[in-house]
Motif scaffolding. Structure first.
Motif, mmCIF file in Angstrom:
data_model
loop_
_atom_site.group_PDB
_atom_site.id
_atom_site.type_symbol
_atom_site.label_atom_id
_atom_site.label_comp_id
_atom_site.label_asym_id
_atom_site.label_seq_id
_atom_site.Cartn_x
_atom_site.Cartn_y
_atom_site.Cartn_z
ATOM 1 N N UNK A 1 -16.239 -34.699 15.253
ATOM 2 C CA UNK A 1 -15.319 -35.380 15.723
ATOM 3 C C UNK A 1 -15.958 -36.741 15.876
ATOM 4 N N UNK A 2 -17.066 -36.363 16.518
ATOM 5 C CA UNK A 2 -17.612 -37.574 17.379
ATOM 6 C C UNK A 2 -18.440 -38.080 16.127
ATOM 7 N N UNK A 3 -18.636 -37.381 14.734
ATOM 8 C CA UNK A 3 -19.153 -37.854 14.175
ATOM 9 C C UNK A 3 -18.272 -38.383 13.106
ATOM 10 N N UNK A 4 -16.712 -39.040 13.134
ATOM 11 C CA UNK A 4 -15.445 -39.148 12.648
ATOM 12 C C UNK A 4 -16.010 -38.271 11.527
ATOM 13 N N UNK A 5 -15.668 -37.011 11.482
ATOM 14 C CA UNK A 5 -15.311 -36.474 9.930
ATOM 15 C C UNK A 5 -14.307 -36.331 8.925
ATOM 16 N N UNK B 1 -12.323 -8.116 13.715
ATOM 17 C CA UNK B 1 -13.462 -7.662 12.755
ATOM 18 C C UNK B 1 -14.157 -7.017 13.197
ATOM 19 N N UNK B 2 -15.490 -8.003 14.573
ATOM 20 C CA UNK B 2 -15.824 -8.113 14.495
ATOM 21 C C UNK B 2 -16.836 -7.050 15.691
ATOM 22 N N UNK B 3 -17.558 -6.517 15.676
ATOM 23 C CA UNK B 3 -18.251 -5.860 15.804
ATOM 24 C C UNK B 3 -19.210 -5.608 16.933
ATOM 25 N N UNK B 4 -19.558 -7.197 16.945
ATOM 26 C CA UNK B 4 -20.345 -7.609 18.426
ATOM 27 C C UNK B 4 -19.635 -8.769 19.350
ATOM 28 N N UNK B 5 -18.287 -8.880 19.217
ATOM 29 C CA UNK B 5 -17.277 -9.972 19.613
ATOM 30 C C UNK B 5 -17.138 -11.402 19.924
ATOM 31 N N UNK B 6 -18.272 -11.999 18.322
ATOM 32 C CA UNK B 6 -18.156 -12.777 18.053
ATOM 33 C C UNK B 6 -17.022 -13.789 18.894
ATOM 34 N N UNK B 7 -16.878 -14.742 19.604
ATOM 35 C CA UNK B 7 -16.077 -15.936 20.091
ATOM 36 C C UNK B 7 -15.727 -17.183 18.975
ATOM 37 N N UNK B 8 -14.826 -16.797 18.096
ATOM 38 C CA UNK B 8 -15.532 -17.589 16.826
ATOM 39 C C UNK B 8 -14.427 -18.814 17.003
ATOM 40 N N UNK B 9 -13.303 -18.395 17.549
ATOM 41 C CA UNK B 9 -11.865 -19.751 17.892
ATOM 42 C C UNK B 9 -13.356 -20.254 18.252
ATOM 43 N N UNK B 10 -14.081 -20.023 20.048
ATOM 44 C CA UNK B 10 -13.977 -21.460 20.513
ATOM 45 C C UNK B 10 -15.298 -21.361 19.965
ATOM 46 N N UNK B 11 -16.352 -20.900 19.224
ATOM 47 C CA UNK B 11 -17.578 -21.560 18.322
ATOM 48 C C UNK B 11 -16.758 -23.562 17.186
ATOM 49 N N UNK B 12 -15.927 -22.486 16.596
ATOM 50 C CA UNK B 12 -14.972 -23.785 15.806
ATOM 51 C C UNK B 12 -14.201 -24.874 16.810
ATOM 52 N N UNK B 13 -14.258 -24.809 18.074
ATOM 53 C CA UNK B 13 -13.532 -26.072 18.636
ATOM 54 C C UNK B 13 -14.478 -26.558 19.342
ATOM 55 N N UNK B 14 -16.693 -26.390 19.190
ATOM 56 C CA UNK B 14 -17.511 -27.019 19.637
ATOM 57 C C UNK B 14 -18.066 -27.338 18.568
ATOM 58 N N UNK B 15 -17.720 -26.589 17.481
ATOM 59 C CA UNK B 15 -18.157 -27.040 16.518
ATOM 60 C C UNK B 15 -17.524 -28.215 15.586
ATOM 61 N N UNK B 16 -16.118 -28.128 15.741
ATOM 62 C CA UNK B 16 -15.481 -29.631 15.234
ATOM 63 C C UNK B 16 -15.197 -30.388 16.528
ATOM 64 N N UNK B 17 -15.617 -30.435 17.383
ATOM 65 C CA UNK B 17 -15.990 -31.590 18.491
ATOM 66 C C UNK B 17 -16.712 -32.009 18.036
ATOM 67 N N UNK C 1 -7.908 -30.067 16.136
ATOM 68 C CA UNK C 1 -8.749 -31.118 15.425
ATOM 69 C C UNK C 1 -10.079 -31.802 15.822
ATOM 70 N N UNK C 2 -10.706 -30.868 17.097
ATOM 71 C CA UNK C 2 -11.884 -31.071 17.098
ATOM 72 C C UNK C 2 -12.211 -32.125 18.320
ATOM 73 N N UNK C 3 -10.603 -32.218 18.770
ATOM 74 C CA UNK C 3 -10.579 -33.774 19.542
ATOM 75 C C UNK C 3 -10.384 -32.653 20.917
ATOM 76 N N UNK C 4 -11.711 -31.746 21.770
ATOM 77 C CA UNK C 4 -12.016 -30.704 22.547
ATOM 78 C C UNK C 4 -11.532 -31.821 23.718
ATOM 79 N N UNK C 5 -12.220 -32.608 24.596
ATOM 80 C CA UNK C 5 -12.326 -33.319 25.670
ATOM 81 C C UNK C 5 -10.788 -33.599 25.674
ATOM 82 N N UNK C 6 -10.293 -33.934 25.041
ATOM 83 C CA UNK C 6 -8.461 -34.191 24.983
ATOM 84 C C UNK C 6 -8.129 -33.368 25.532
#
Ligand code: SF4
Ligand code: SF4
Length: 443
Positions: free
Chosen positions: A101-105, A82-98, A250-255
């Motif tokens: 994880x580095x601060x052990x959320x 539904x985003x007219x700007x094409x924001x790639x939310x899923x990818x951004x969320x993966x980076x944010x969750x990673x 789950x934020x384990x992007x490197x794995x």
């Protein structure tokens, strides 16, 4: 909030993508957590704002609001189409969750326990999945699931048992008649002869996956049989080959990236031209490999290439000639997995396939596009929100008066199946591929 915070190492490089959000708010009505909580910070726009603040060093990664609102996100990606700007939310969320994880959320810590146990090594995974299958076969999870009072929100252990019970091959109620007689099942599936399929068919690589391989093998074999019935040859990627979707979630992007590299190498070694999967979450992750590995010169192009060759079993089958199915007089509601509909834009193929079954009354559930609350480990770590979403989904199931719910993702099958069990609804959740295979005519 601190003006002197250090910019995030994981989110700062994503700043161009974060800046594509123009704050229009079109995504807000699509977001299930915004609908439930009514808090801007629990909307896509609010979460993107928090990510940007961390990326620019205006907000500490350890800030409670960053943790709280990211942990509440389902990762359903309903905000993307539904985003007219094409924001790639899923990818951004993966980076944010990673970053979290580095601060052990909290989400990372809890999610890591099953992830580490089941996925740390193939052998540990084999032992873990075998234990879960034996537990499932004992009938204990089903007994525990039905032990509490219907209508009351189940505790985490009871709900986890219900989720495990919901993975069993369909052999109850209406679905009993879906199973082929054993003699015909044997005749239809001869691994010694058919493992490679007909000699001249297209070669498909089948991703057995991790959860699908551990608990839904019957669906994997159903996918293989249907591919052979369509004249394709099949090659299986190594047993238990995980695509990394759960880790990214789950934020384990490197794995997740390392698992992606292994999956790409295994697919290339198979010599296949198509990578087939029956899990919406896996297919969405495979199509995201190009994003995950865009900083890896050895894999970037290969990751983009594999993303183009991935097919969901339902879309692949829907493009091929109709097969013949036995009738099933029943009423079925289709529920769209978020990672099939929102992340991949696939809506009609599974419904079209189910409509090929004679006497089956197929309807889309109202608000089929809304998340059921499964979302990886969300059901266990955000119990209250997950249960609220599940209750809404079950109300829609009851209102539609269906006996079966079909959905093509393991998490959704477990969530809806577990909900039906603990709330004692006369409804079974089933994978569309399992249903089609069980009713396939061979003469
Ligand atoms: S719809 Fe897209 S651009 Fe608009 S607020 Fe949401 S994410 Fe930002
Ligand atoms: S992924 Fe789902 S829950 Fe998260 S912000 Fe987007 S729509 Fe909302």
């Amino acid at each position: 909030m601190s003006a002197s915070s250090v910019p995030s190492t994981r989110l700062a490089p994503q700043i161009d993508d974060l800046l594509t959000c123009v704050h229009c708010g079109f995504c807000l009505p699509a977001c299930p957590t915004y609908e439930l909580l009514g808090d801007e910070n629990d909307s896509p726009r609010g979460r993107l704002y928090l990510m940007r603040a961390v990326a620019e060093g205006r907000l500490e990664v350890e800030d409670r609001s960053f943790a709280l609102h990211l942990d509440r996100c389902l990762g359903c990606r309903a905000c993307e189409p539904v985003c007219p700007s094409g924001v790639r939310y899923g990818t951004l969320l993966a980076h944010a969750r990673a970053e979290r994880t580095t601060v052990a959320g909290a989400l990372g810590r809890i999610a890591r326990i099953p992830l580490d146990l089941l996925f740390a090594s193939r052998w540990l995974g084999r032992i873990g999945w075998t234990f879960l299958r034996l537990l499932r076969a004992s009938g204990i999870p089903r007994l525990v699931a039905r032990a509490g009072r219907a209508g009351r929100m189940p505790g985490r252990v009871r709900f986890a048992m219900a989720m495990l019970a919901a993975t069993a091959p369909r052999a109850r109620g209406k679905l009993r008649r879906v199973r082929r007689p054993r003699r015909r099942r044997r005749a239809a599936w001869r691994p010694d002869v058919d493992a490679a399929g007909p000699p001249d068919g297209d070669l498909l690589a089948l991703l057995d996956g991790c959860v699908m391989w551990g608990l839904f093998r019957h669906v994997n074999r159903a996918t293989e049989r249907l591919a052979h019935a369509q004249g394709a040859r099949t090659a299986r990627l190594p047993a238990g080959q995980c695509c990394g979707a759960l880790h990214a979630h789950a934020g384990e992007l490197d794995v997740a990236r390392e698992l992606a590299r292994r999956t790409i190498a295994a697919f290339e070694a198979s010599g296949a031209t198509t990578l087939l999967t029956n899990s919406a979450g896996c297919a969405a992750a495979l199509k995201d490999y190009g994003d995950w590995l865009r900083d890896d010169p050895a894999f970037e192009k290969r990751a983009q290439w594999i993303g183009k060759l991935v097919r969901n079993a339902s879309e692949w089958l829907a493009e091929r000639p109709r097969l013949s199915y036995r009738p099933l007089p029943a009423r079925l509601g289709y529920d769209a997995p978020c990672h099939l509909l929102h992340a991949q834009g696939i809506d009609d193929p599974p419904v079209g396939l189910l409509l090929q079954i004679p006497d089956l009354d197929v309807v889309k559930l109202p608000r089929s596009e809304r998340c059921c609350g499964a979302a990886g480990v969300y059901g266990l770590v955000q119990r209250r929100l997950s249960e609220d979403l599940l209750q809404r989904k079950l109300s829609e199931v009851v209102a539609t008066n269906v006996e079966l719910v079909a959905t093509g993702n393991p998490g959704c099958l477990m969530q809806i199946g577990a909900g039906a069990l603990v709330h004692r609804l006369p409804v079974e959740a089933v994978h569309p591929i399992e249903l089609l295979d069980g009713l396939l005519e061979f003469e």
